[in-house]
Design a protein around this motif. Structure first.
Motif, PDB file in Angstrom:
ATOM      1  N   HIS A 105      -7.201 -19.675   0.175  1.00 56.43           N
ATOM      2  CA  HIS A 105      -7.194 -19.987  -1.252  1.00 56.43           C
ATOM      3  C   HIS A 105      -8.518 -20.647  -1.621  1.00 56.43           C
ATOM      4  O   HIS A 105      -9.037 -21.479  -0.878  1.00 56.43           O
ATOM      5  CB  HIS A 105      -6.028 -20.927  -1.570  1.00 56.43           C
ATOM      6  CG  HIS A 105      -6.026 -21.460  -2.976  1.00 56.43           C
ATOM      7  ND1 HIS A 105      -6.270 -22.785  -3.266  1.00 56.43           N
ATOM      8  CD2 HIS A 105      -5.818 -20.845  -4.175  1.00 56.43           C
ATOM      9  CE1 HIS A 105      -6.194 -22.978  -4.578  1.00 56.43           C
ATOM     10  NE2 HIS A 105      -5.922 -21.812  -5.150  1.00 56.43           N
ATOM     11  N   SER A 127      -7.916 -20.179  -7.752  1.00 57.43           N
ATOM     12  CA  SER A 127      -7.479 -20.967  -8.911  1.00 57.43           C
ATOM     13  C   SER A 127      -8.705 -21.357  -9.708  1.00 57.43           C
ATOM     14  O   SER A 127      -9.631 -21.985  -9.171  1.00 57.43           O
ATOM     15  CB  SER A 127      -6.735 -22.229  -8.454  1.00 57.43           C
ATOM     16  OG  SER A 127      -5.527 -21.899  -7.819  1.00 57.43           O
ATOM     17  N   ALA A 135      -5.273 -28.825  -7.626  1.00 52.28           N
ATOM     18  CA  ALA A 135      -5.258 -27.390  -7.309  1.00 52.28           C
ATOM     19  C   ALA A 135      -5.277 -27.119  -5.810  1.00 52.28           C
ATOM     20  O   ALA A 135      -5.053 -25.980  -5.386  1.00 52.28           O
ATOM     21  CB  ALA A 135      -6.448 -26.700  -7.973  1.00 52.28           C
ATOM     22  N   THR A 172      -4.117 -26.648  -2.174  1.00 48.59           N
ATOM     23  CA  THR A 172      -2.871 -26.311  -1.486  1.00 48.59           C
ATOM     24  C   THR A 172      -3.136 -26.286   0.019  1.00 48.59           C
ATOM     25  O   THR A 172      -4.293 -26.361   0.449  1.00 48.59           O
ATOM     26  CB  THR A 172      -2.353 -24.933  -1.924  1.00 48.59           C
ATOM     27  OG1 THR A 172      -3.176 -23.913  -1.328  1.00 48.59           O
ATOM     28  CG2 THR A 172      -2.381 -24.790  -3.445  1.00 48.59           C
ATOM     29  N   PRO A 173      -2.105 -26.151   0.835  1.00 51.26           N
ATOM     30  CA  PRO A 173      -2.338 -26.019   2.285  1.00 51.26           C
ATOM     31  C   PRO A 173      -3.211 -24.819   2.648  1.00 51.26           C
ATOM     32  O   PRO A 173      -3.852 -24.817   3.711  1.00 51.26           O
ATOM     33  CB  PRO A 173      -0.925 -25.872   2.856  1.00 51.26           C
ATOM     34  CG  PRO A 173      -0.053 -26.576   1.876  1.00 51.26           C
ATOM     35  CD  PRO A 173      -0.669 -26.310   0.532  1.00 51.26           C
ATOM     36  N   THR A 192      -5.813 -23.794   0.803  1.00 48.07           N
ATOM     37  CA  THR A 192      -7.158 -23.931   0.237  1.00 48.07           C
ATOM     38  C   THR A 192      -8.182 -24.144   1.337  1.00 48.07           C
ATOM     39  O   THR A 192      -8.012 -24.996   2.209  1.00 48.07           O
ATOM     40  CB  THR A 192      -7.216 -25.111  -0.751  1.00 48.07           C
ATOM     41  OG1 THR A 192      -6.204 -24.939  -1.749  1.00 48.07           O
ATOM     42  CG2 THR A 192      -8.576 -25.166  -1.424  1.00 48.07           C
ATOM     43  N   ARG A 207     -11.046 -33.435   2.550  1.00 55.44           N
ATOM     44  CA  ARG A 207      -9.922 -32.507   2.685  1.00 55.44           C
ATOM     45  C   ARG A 207     -10.235 -31.327   3.610  1.00 55.44           C
ATOM     46  O   ARG A 207      -9.442 -30.402   3.720  1.00 55.44           O
ATOM     47  CB  ARG A 207      -9.524 -31.985   1.297  1.00 55.44           C
ATOM     48  CG  ARG A 207      -9.160 -33.075   0.294  1.00 55.44           C
ATOM     49  CD  ARG A 207      -7.926 -33.875   0.736  1.00 55.44           C
ATOM     50  NE  ARG A 207      -6.730 -33.072   0.693  1.00 55.44           N
ATOM     51  CZ  ARG A 207      -5.920 -32.978  -0.364  1.00 55.44           C
ATOM     52  NH1 ARG A 207      -6.195 -33.676  -1.469  1.00 55.44           N
ATOM     53  NH2 ARG A 207      -4.835 -32.237  -0.322  1.00 55.44           N
TER      54      ARG A 207
END
Length: 380
Positions: free
Chosen positions: A94, A121, A134, A136-137, A139, A167
């Motif tokens: 993602h 996104s 926005a 997510t796991p 991303t 992250r």
């Protein structure tokens, strides 16, 4: 050439190799060969032109040198560079991207990547809270464009890269508007920097090219593998033109930037103009943030007319600028964003973002600014 004390103007002229090592020629020759002799059956530095070419290596070394990367990569177009950089992602990943960005990039991210199993996104990338929401796991990366095209939204590069590192996400930034002369994203924490070298780096509207660089040796290995496997590489003659264009970037960009400042201030006072977007204006909303991470305003501006009925007459009557979906040439280029650079974006999306039919973008060239203003004012 040693680079330990040289400043940007010198690096632009001399680049990584400033003379042909074989002959001493002041320009690297155009190596038009598609293949190379393997002495005794053993490959040398170059074995097949898709894998490497001395003319292409010149500009690849140049962009790495100018941006502070460990290795550069040259592609046939700017979109080939974007697509090849995004090949760092895989099916199931993602991506987070700006909701205001170049139309070609939007088309690739929204229509091509999904076919490869990669979702995107589109968010207000200037808002860290929206970026974080926005994630997510799945991303894996954040794609940046600052200033954004065409509404000049300014993203805090340091803040986004800090969040990405926290992250475990990659950051990729399209630095076409600013060039390495005005903005150096790798020094601000970005992982991969991308250029449409068709624009300011080439500078003469006579070639198409894309460049990518990174300061991470492991990412460089992955980028090199895909470049060789996919093969969307820059041709030798275009490499030669690009190396030549880079040499004059400082002179061209500084002249165009001065004129862009002048035109932006005059357009702001024109009764037919509703609004002007340009980081050099004193009341530009993102001015302080922009100049905290860039050393100049650039040579591109956008402006909106008060009346849609004035757009067609302007495009019909203006004489000096080329009317086209491009930027960064020595000639001034006027773009109707709705129908040209951002035509690929659906109308409802453009309107939601603030890209209206009254919006125009000017990439200011190196003509006399008084001639440009007289032409523009007459057409307005």
């Amino acid at each position: 050439m040693t680079t330990k004390t040289y400043r940007s103007a010198t690096l632009l002229v001399h680049q990584g190799i400033d003379r042909d090592p074989a002959t001493g020629a002041s320009a690297i020759p155009i190596y038009q060969a598609s293949t190379y002799h393997h002495v005794g059956g053993q490959p040398g530095e170059y074995d097949y032109a898709r894998s490497g070419n001395p003319s292409r290596r010149q500009v690849e070394d140049a962009i790495a040198l100018l941006e502070g990367g460990v290795r550069g990569f040259a592609y046939a177009t700017g979109m080939a560079a974007i697509g090849s950089a995004l090949a760092l992602l895989k099916s199931g990943d993602h991506l987070i991207a700006p909701n205001d960005l170049y139309g070609g990039s939007w088309r690739y991210l929204s229509t091509v990547l999904p076919e490869q199993g990669i979702t995107t996104s589109f968010v207000d990338i200037t808002d860290l809270n929206r970026i974080e929401a926005a994630i997510t796991p799945a991303t894996k990366a954040i794609f940046l464009e600052t200033p954004s095209n065409p509404l000049f939204n300014i993203t805090d590069i340091r803040a986004v890269t800090a969040l990405a590192r926290q992250r475990g996400l990659l950051t990729l930034l399209d630095n076409t508007f600013m060039t390495p002369l005005l903005q150096r994203p790798l020094e601000l924490g970005v992982d991969v920097v991308i250029h449409s070298a068709t624009k300011f780096l080439g500078g003469h509207s006579d070639l198409m090219a894309g460049l990518v660089t990174t300061a991470d040796p492991q990412l460089a290995k992955r980028l090199k593998y895909f470049q060789n496997a996919f093969g969307a590489v820059l041709a030798p003659f275009d490499s030669f033109l690009l190396a030549r264009g880079i040499k004059t970037l400082k002179l061209r960009l500084e002249a165009a930037q001065r004129s862009a400042q002048d035109l932006a201030e005059r357009l702001q006072d024109h009764p037919a103009v509703a609004r002007v977007w340009f980081p050099g204006l004193v009341d530009f909303a993102g001015r302080e943030l922009h100049f905290s991470q860039a050393s100049g305003a650039g040579a591109v501006l956008s402006f909106e007319l008060k009346e849609q009925a004035r757009v067609a007459p302007l495009l019909q009557q203006i004489k000096l600028p080329i009317i086209a979906p491009s930027l960064g040439g020595v000639e001034t280029i006027l773009t109707h964003c709705w129908s040209m650079s951002h035509a690929a974006i659906p109308a409802e999306t453009k309107l939601r973002l603030g890209i209206r039919e009254t919006l125009l973008r000017i990439s200011v060239g190196i003509e006399d600014v008084e001639d440009l203003w007289e032409d523009l004012a007459a057409a307005l």
